[in-house]
Design a protein around this motif. Structure first.
Motif, PDB file in Angstrom:
ATOM      1  N   SER A 145      50.181  31.914  39.996  1.00 37.73           N
ATOM      2  CA  SER A 145      50.737  31.798  41.349  1.00 37.73           C
ATOM      3  C   SER A 145      50.415  32.995  42.230  1.00 37.73           C
ATOM      4  O   SER A 145      50.273  32.853  43.451  1.00 37.73           O
ATOM      5  CB  SER A 145      52.259  31.611  41.268  1.00 37.73           C
ATOM      6  OG  SER A 145      52.863  32.706  40.581  1.00 37.73           O
ATOM      7  N   VAL A 146      50.289  34.174  41.653  1.00 37.71           N
ATOM      8  CA  VAL A 146      50.031  35.368  42.454  1.00 37.71           C
ATOM      9  C   VAL A 146      48.712  35.243  43.211  1.00 37.71           C
ATOM     10  O   VAL A 146      48.558  35.770  44.319  1.00 37.71           O
ATOM     11  CB  VAL A 146      50.031  36.640  41.571  1.00 37.71           C
ATOM     12  CG1 VAL A 146      48.886  36.617  40.561  1.00 37.71           C
ATOM     13  CG2 VAL A 146      49.952  37.902  42.439  1.00 37.71           C
ATOM     14  N   LEU A 147      47.751  34.505  42.633  1.00 39.06           N
ATOM     15  CA  LEU A 147      46.448  34.366  43.284  1.00 39.06           C
ATOM     16  C   LEU A 147      46.511  33.431  44.490  1.00 39.06           C
ATOM     17  O   LEU A 147      45.587  33.404  45.304  1.00 39.06           O
ATOM     18  CB  LEU A 147      45.410  33.844  42.284  1.00 39.06           C
ATOM     19  CG  LEU A 147      45.146  34.733  41.062  1.00 39.06           C
ATOM     20  CD1 LEU A 147      44.125  34.089  40.131  1.00 39.06           C
ATOM     21  CD2 LEU A 147      44.668  36.120  41.486  1.00 39.06           C
ATOM     22  N   LEU A 148      47.592  32.688  44.598  1.00 37.65           N
ATOM     23  CA  LEU A 148      47.778  31.776  45.729  1.00 37.65           C
ATOM     24  C   LEU A 148      48.672  32.387  46.804  1.00 37.65           C
ATOM     25  O   LEU A 148      48.895  31.776  47.853  1.00 37.65           O
ATOM     26  CB  LEU A 148      48.413  30.460  45.245  1.00 37.65           C
ATOM     27  CG  LEU A 148      47.725  29.763  44.066  1.00 37.65           C
ATOM     28  CD1 LEU A 148      48.546  28.557  43.638  1.00 37.65           C
ATOM     29  CD2 LEU A 148      46.314  29.354  44.435  1.00 37.65           C
ATOM     30  N   ALA A 166      45.512  42.445  43.560  1.00 36.21           N
ATOM     31  CA  ALA A 166      44.747  43.550  42.975  1.00 36.21           C
ATOM     32  C   ALA A 166      45.439  44.096  41.735  1.00 36.21           C
ATOM     33  O   ALA A 166      44.797  44.385  40.715  1.00 36.21           O
ATOM     34  CB  ALA A 166      44.553  44.651  44.009  1.00 36.21           C
ATOM     35  N   ALA A 167      46.777  44.211  41.809  1.00 35.42           N
ATOM     36  CA  ALA A 167      47.543  44.719  40.671  1.00 35.42           C
ATOM     37  C   ALA A 167      47.469  43.752  39.487  1.00 35.42           C
ATOM     38  O   ALA A 167      47.322  44.168  38.331  1.00 35.42           O
ATOM     39  CB  ALA A 167      49.003  44.940  41.083  1.00 35.42           C
ATOM     40  N   PHE A 168      47.557  42.451  39.781  1.00 35.66           N
ATOM     41  CA  PHE A 168      47.458  41.430  38.730  1.00 35.66           C
ATOM     42  C   PHE A 168      46.091  41.481  38.052  1.00 35.66           C
ATOM     43  O   PHE A 168      45.989  41.443  36.815  1.00 35.66           O
ATOM     44  CB  PHE A 168      47.698  40.044  39.352  1.00 35.66           C
ATOM     45  CG  PHE A 168      47.354  38.900  38.443  1.00 35.66           C
ATOM     46  CD1 PHE A 168      48.222  38.499  37.435  1.00 35.66           C
ATOM     47  CD2 PHE A 168      46.145  38.230  38.580  1.00 35.66           C
ATOM     48  CE1 PHE A 168      47.896  37.448  36.590  1.00 35.66           C
ATOM     49  CE2 PHE A 168      45.816  37.176  37.743  1.00 35.66           C
ATOM     50  CZ  PHE A 168      46.691  36.789  36.741  1.00 35.66           C
ATOM     51  N   ARG A 169      45.057  41.577  38.837  1.00 38.14           N
ATOM     52  CA  ARG A 169      43.706  41.612  38.277  1.00 38.14           C
ATOM     53  C   ARG A 169      43.472  42.865  37.432  1.00 38.14           C
ATOM     54  O   ARG A 169      42.850  42.803  36.374  1.00 38.14           O
ATOM     55  CB  ARG A 169      42.682  41.523  39.410  1.00 38.14           C
ATOM     56  CG  ARG A 169      42.590  40.131  40.003  1.00 38.14           C
ATOM     57  CD  ARG A 169      41.672  40.078  41.210  1.00 38.14           C
ATOM     58  NE  ARG A 169      41.374  38.697  41.589  1.00 38.14           N
ATOM     59  CZ  ARG A 169      40.731  38.361  42.692  1.00 38.14           C
ATOM     60  NH1 ARG A 169      40.319  39.302  43.542  1.00 38.14           N
ATOM     61  NH2 ARG A 169      40.488  37.080  42.953  1.00 38.14           N
ATOM     62  N   GLN A 170      43.978  43.987  37.909  1.00 40.61           N
ATOM     63  CA  GLN A 170      43.847  45.222  37.142  1.00 40.61           C
ATOM     64  C   GLN A 170      44.590  45.122  35.811  1.00 40.61           C
ATOM     65  O   GLN A 170      44.066  45.501  34.752  1.00 40.61           O
ATOM     66  CB  GLN A 170      44.394  46.396  37.965  1.00 40.61           C
ATOM     67  CG  GLN A 170      44.449  47.740  37.228  1.00 40.61           C
ATOM     68  CD  GLN A 170      43.077  48.319  36.960  1.00 40.61           C
ATOM     69  OE1 GLN A 170      42.076  47.842  37.495  1.00 40.61           O
ATOM     70  NE2 GLN A 170      43.017  49.358  36.141  1.00 40.61           N
ATOM     71  N   GLU A 171      45.785  44.583  35.864  1.00 42.63           N
ATOM     72  CA  GLU A 171      46.598  44.418  34.651  1.00 42.63           C
ATOM     73  C   GLU A 171      45.908  43.511  33.641  1.00 42.63           C
ATOM     74  O   GLU A 171      45.858  43.815  32.443  1.00 42.63           O
ATOM     75  CB  GLU A 171      47.967  43.837  35.038  1.00 42.63           C
ATOM     76  CG  GLU A 171      48.919  43.633  33.866  1.00 42.63           C
ATOM     77  CD  GLU A 171      50.243  43.016  34.300  1.00 42.63           C
ATOM     78  OE1 GLU A 171      50.779  42.184  33.543  1.00 42.63           O
ATOM     79  OE2 GLU A 171      50.714  43.346  35.406  1.00 42.63           O
TER      80      GLU A 171
END
Length: 236
Positions: free
Chosen positions: A194-197, A205-210
């Motif tokens: 959901s964060v990507l939407l 950016a934080a989600f992708r880094q994690e």
């Protein structure tokens, strides 16, 4: 950047390096790649470029003179002396870091060996470094050369649409790349995170880094340890 490839199979190299992104970059003049037939530089009337090894042993060895003549002829085509790479299983393993370094050089001369190898004397005379794409042996240096050239050329200015195309990829910053998703939003019962939407760039950016850190820790613990170590060094 100009890349010259010395090979016994120039058509093989041209076929691959004329396709896709690298082929388009060549046509657009973003990079120059020339493939040279080593046989064109032999003085042997039968165009032989190999002979039996001194000391005995199986197979044939590529002779020094045709390679040296090829190198001198190619070097004379531009003022800048090329950085010479010999594709060899004895070389240092190719990495993204090496690709970045080589992409900043104006000229490369890539030597593709064949048979049992190349006369050591010409390697000692012209080669700046030996590079391997892995701990295994192939029938010739052409496939490794094309792998290396693809990795190097795509980081040259103008080859890709933006530097961001490679700056977020696996290995560039010491991590494997985060996972990607596209339409449809739900496929086989699995939904896109959901964060990507959300449209919230900071959270994305934080989600992708994690996720990049998690994937690296899971798939490449050796890379993860180096990543953690670098973080500690930078904090000190």
């Amino acid at each position: 950047m100009r890349i010259d490839v010395a090979t016994l199979f120039p058509d093989m190299c041209e076929t691959v390096l004329s396709e896709s992104i690298i082929g388009r970059a060549r046509k657009a003049g973003k990079i120059e790649v020339f493939c040279h037939q080593i046989r064109d530089y032999t003085l042997d009337k039968h165009r032989r470029v190999d002979d039996t090894p001194y000391g005995g042993g199986m197979g044939m060895v590529m002779q020094a003179d045709p390679i040296y003549r090829c190198f001198n002829a190619v070097s004379a085509m531009a003022e800048e002396k090329p950085h010479v790479i010999y594709m060899s299983p004895k070389g240092e393993v190719f990495t993204q870091k090496k690709a970045m370094r080589l992409s900043k050089m104006p000229r490369l001369f890539v030597l593709c060996g064949h048979y049992e190898g190349v006369d050591q004397r010409v390697l000692d005379k012209i080669v700046n470094e030996e590079i391997s794409i892995g701990d295994y042996v192939l029938t010739g240096g052409e496939l490794p050369a094309m792998v290396m050239i693809d990795a190097v050329a795509r980081m040259c200015s103008g080859v890709l649409s933006s530097d961001e195309c490679f700056e977020e990829e696996s290995h560039f910053n010491g991590l494997l790349e985060y996972p990607h998703y596209t339409k449809p939003e739900v496929w086989e019962g699995d939904a896109v995170p959901s964060v990507l939407l959300s449209g919230h760039h900071k959270n994305i950016a934080a989600f992708r880094q994690e996720r990049a850190v998690e994937i690296t820790k899971e798939k490449r613990p050796d890379m993860y340890q180096k990543y953690v170590q670098n973080i500690k060094i930078n904090k000190e």
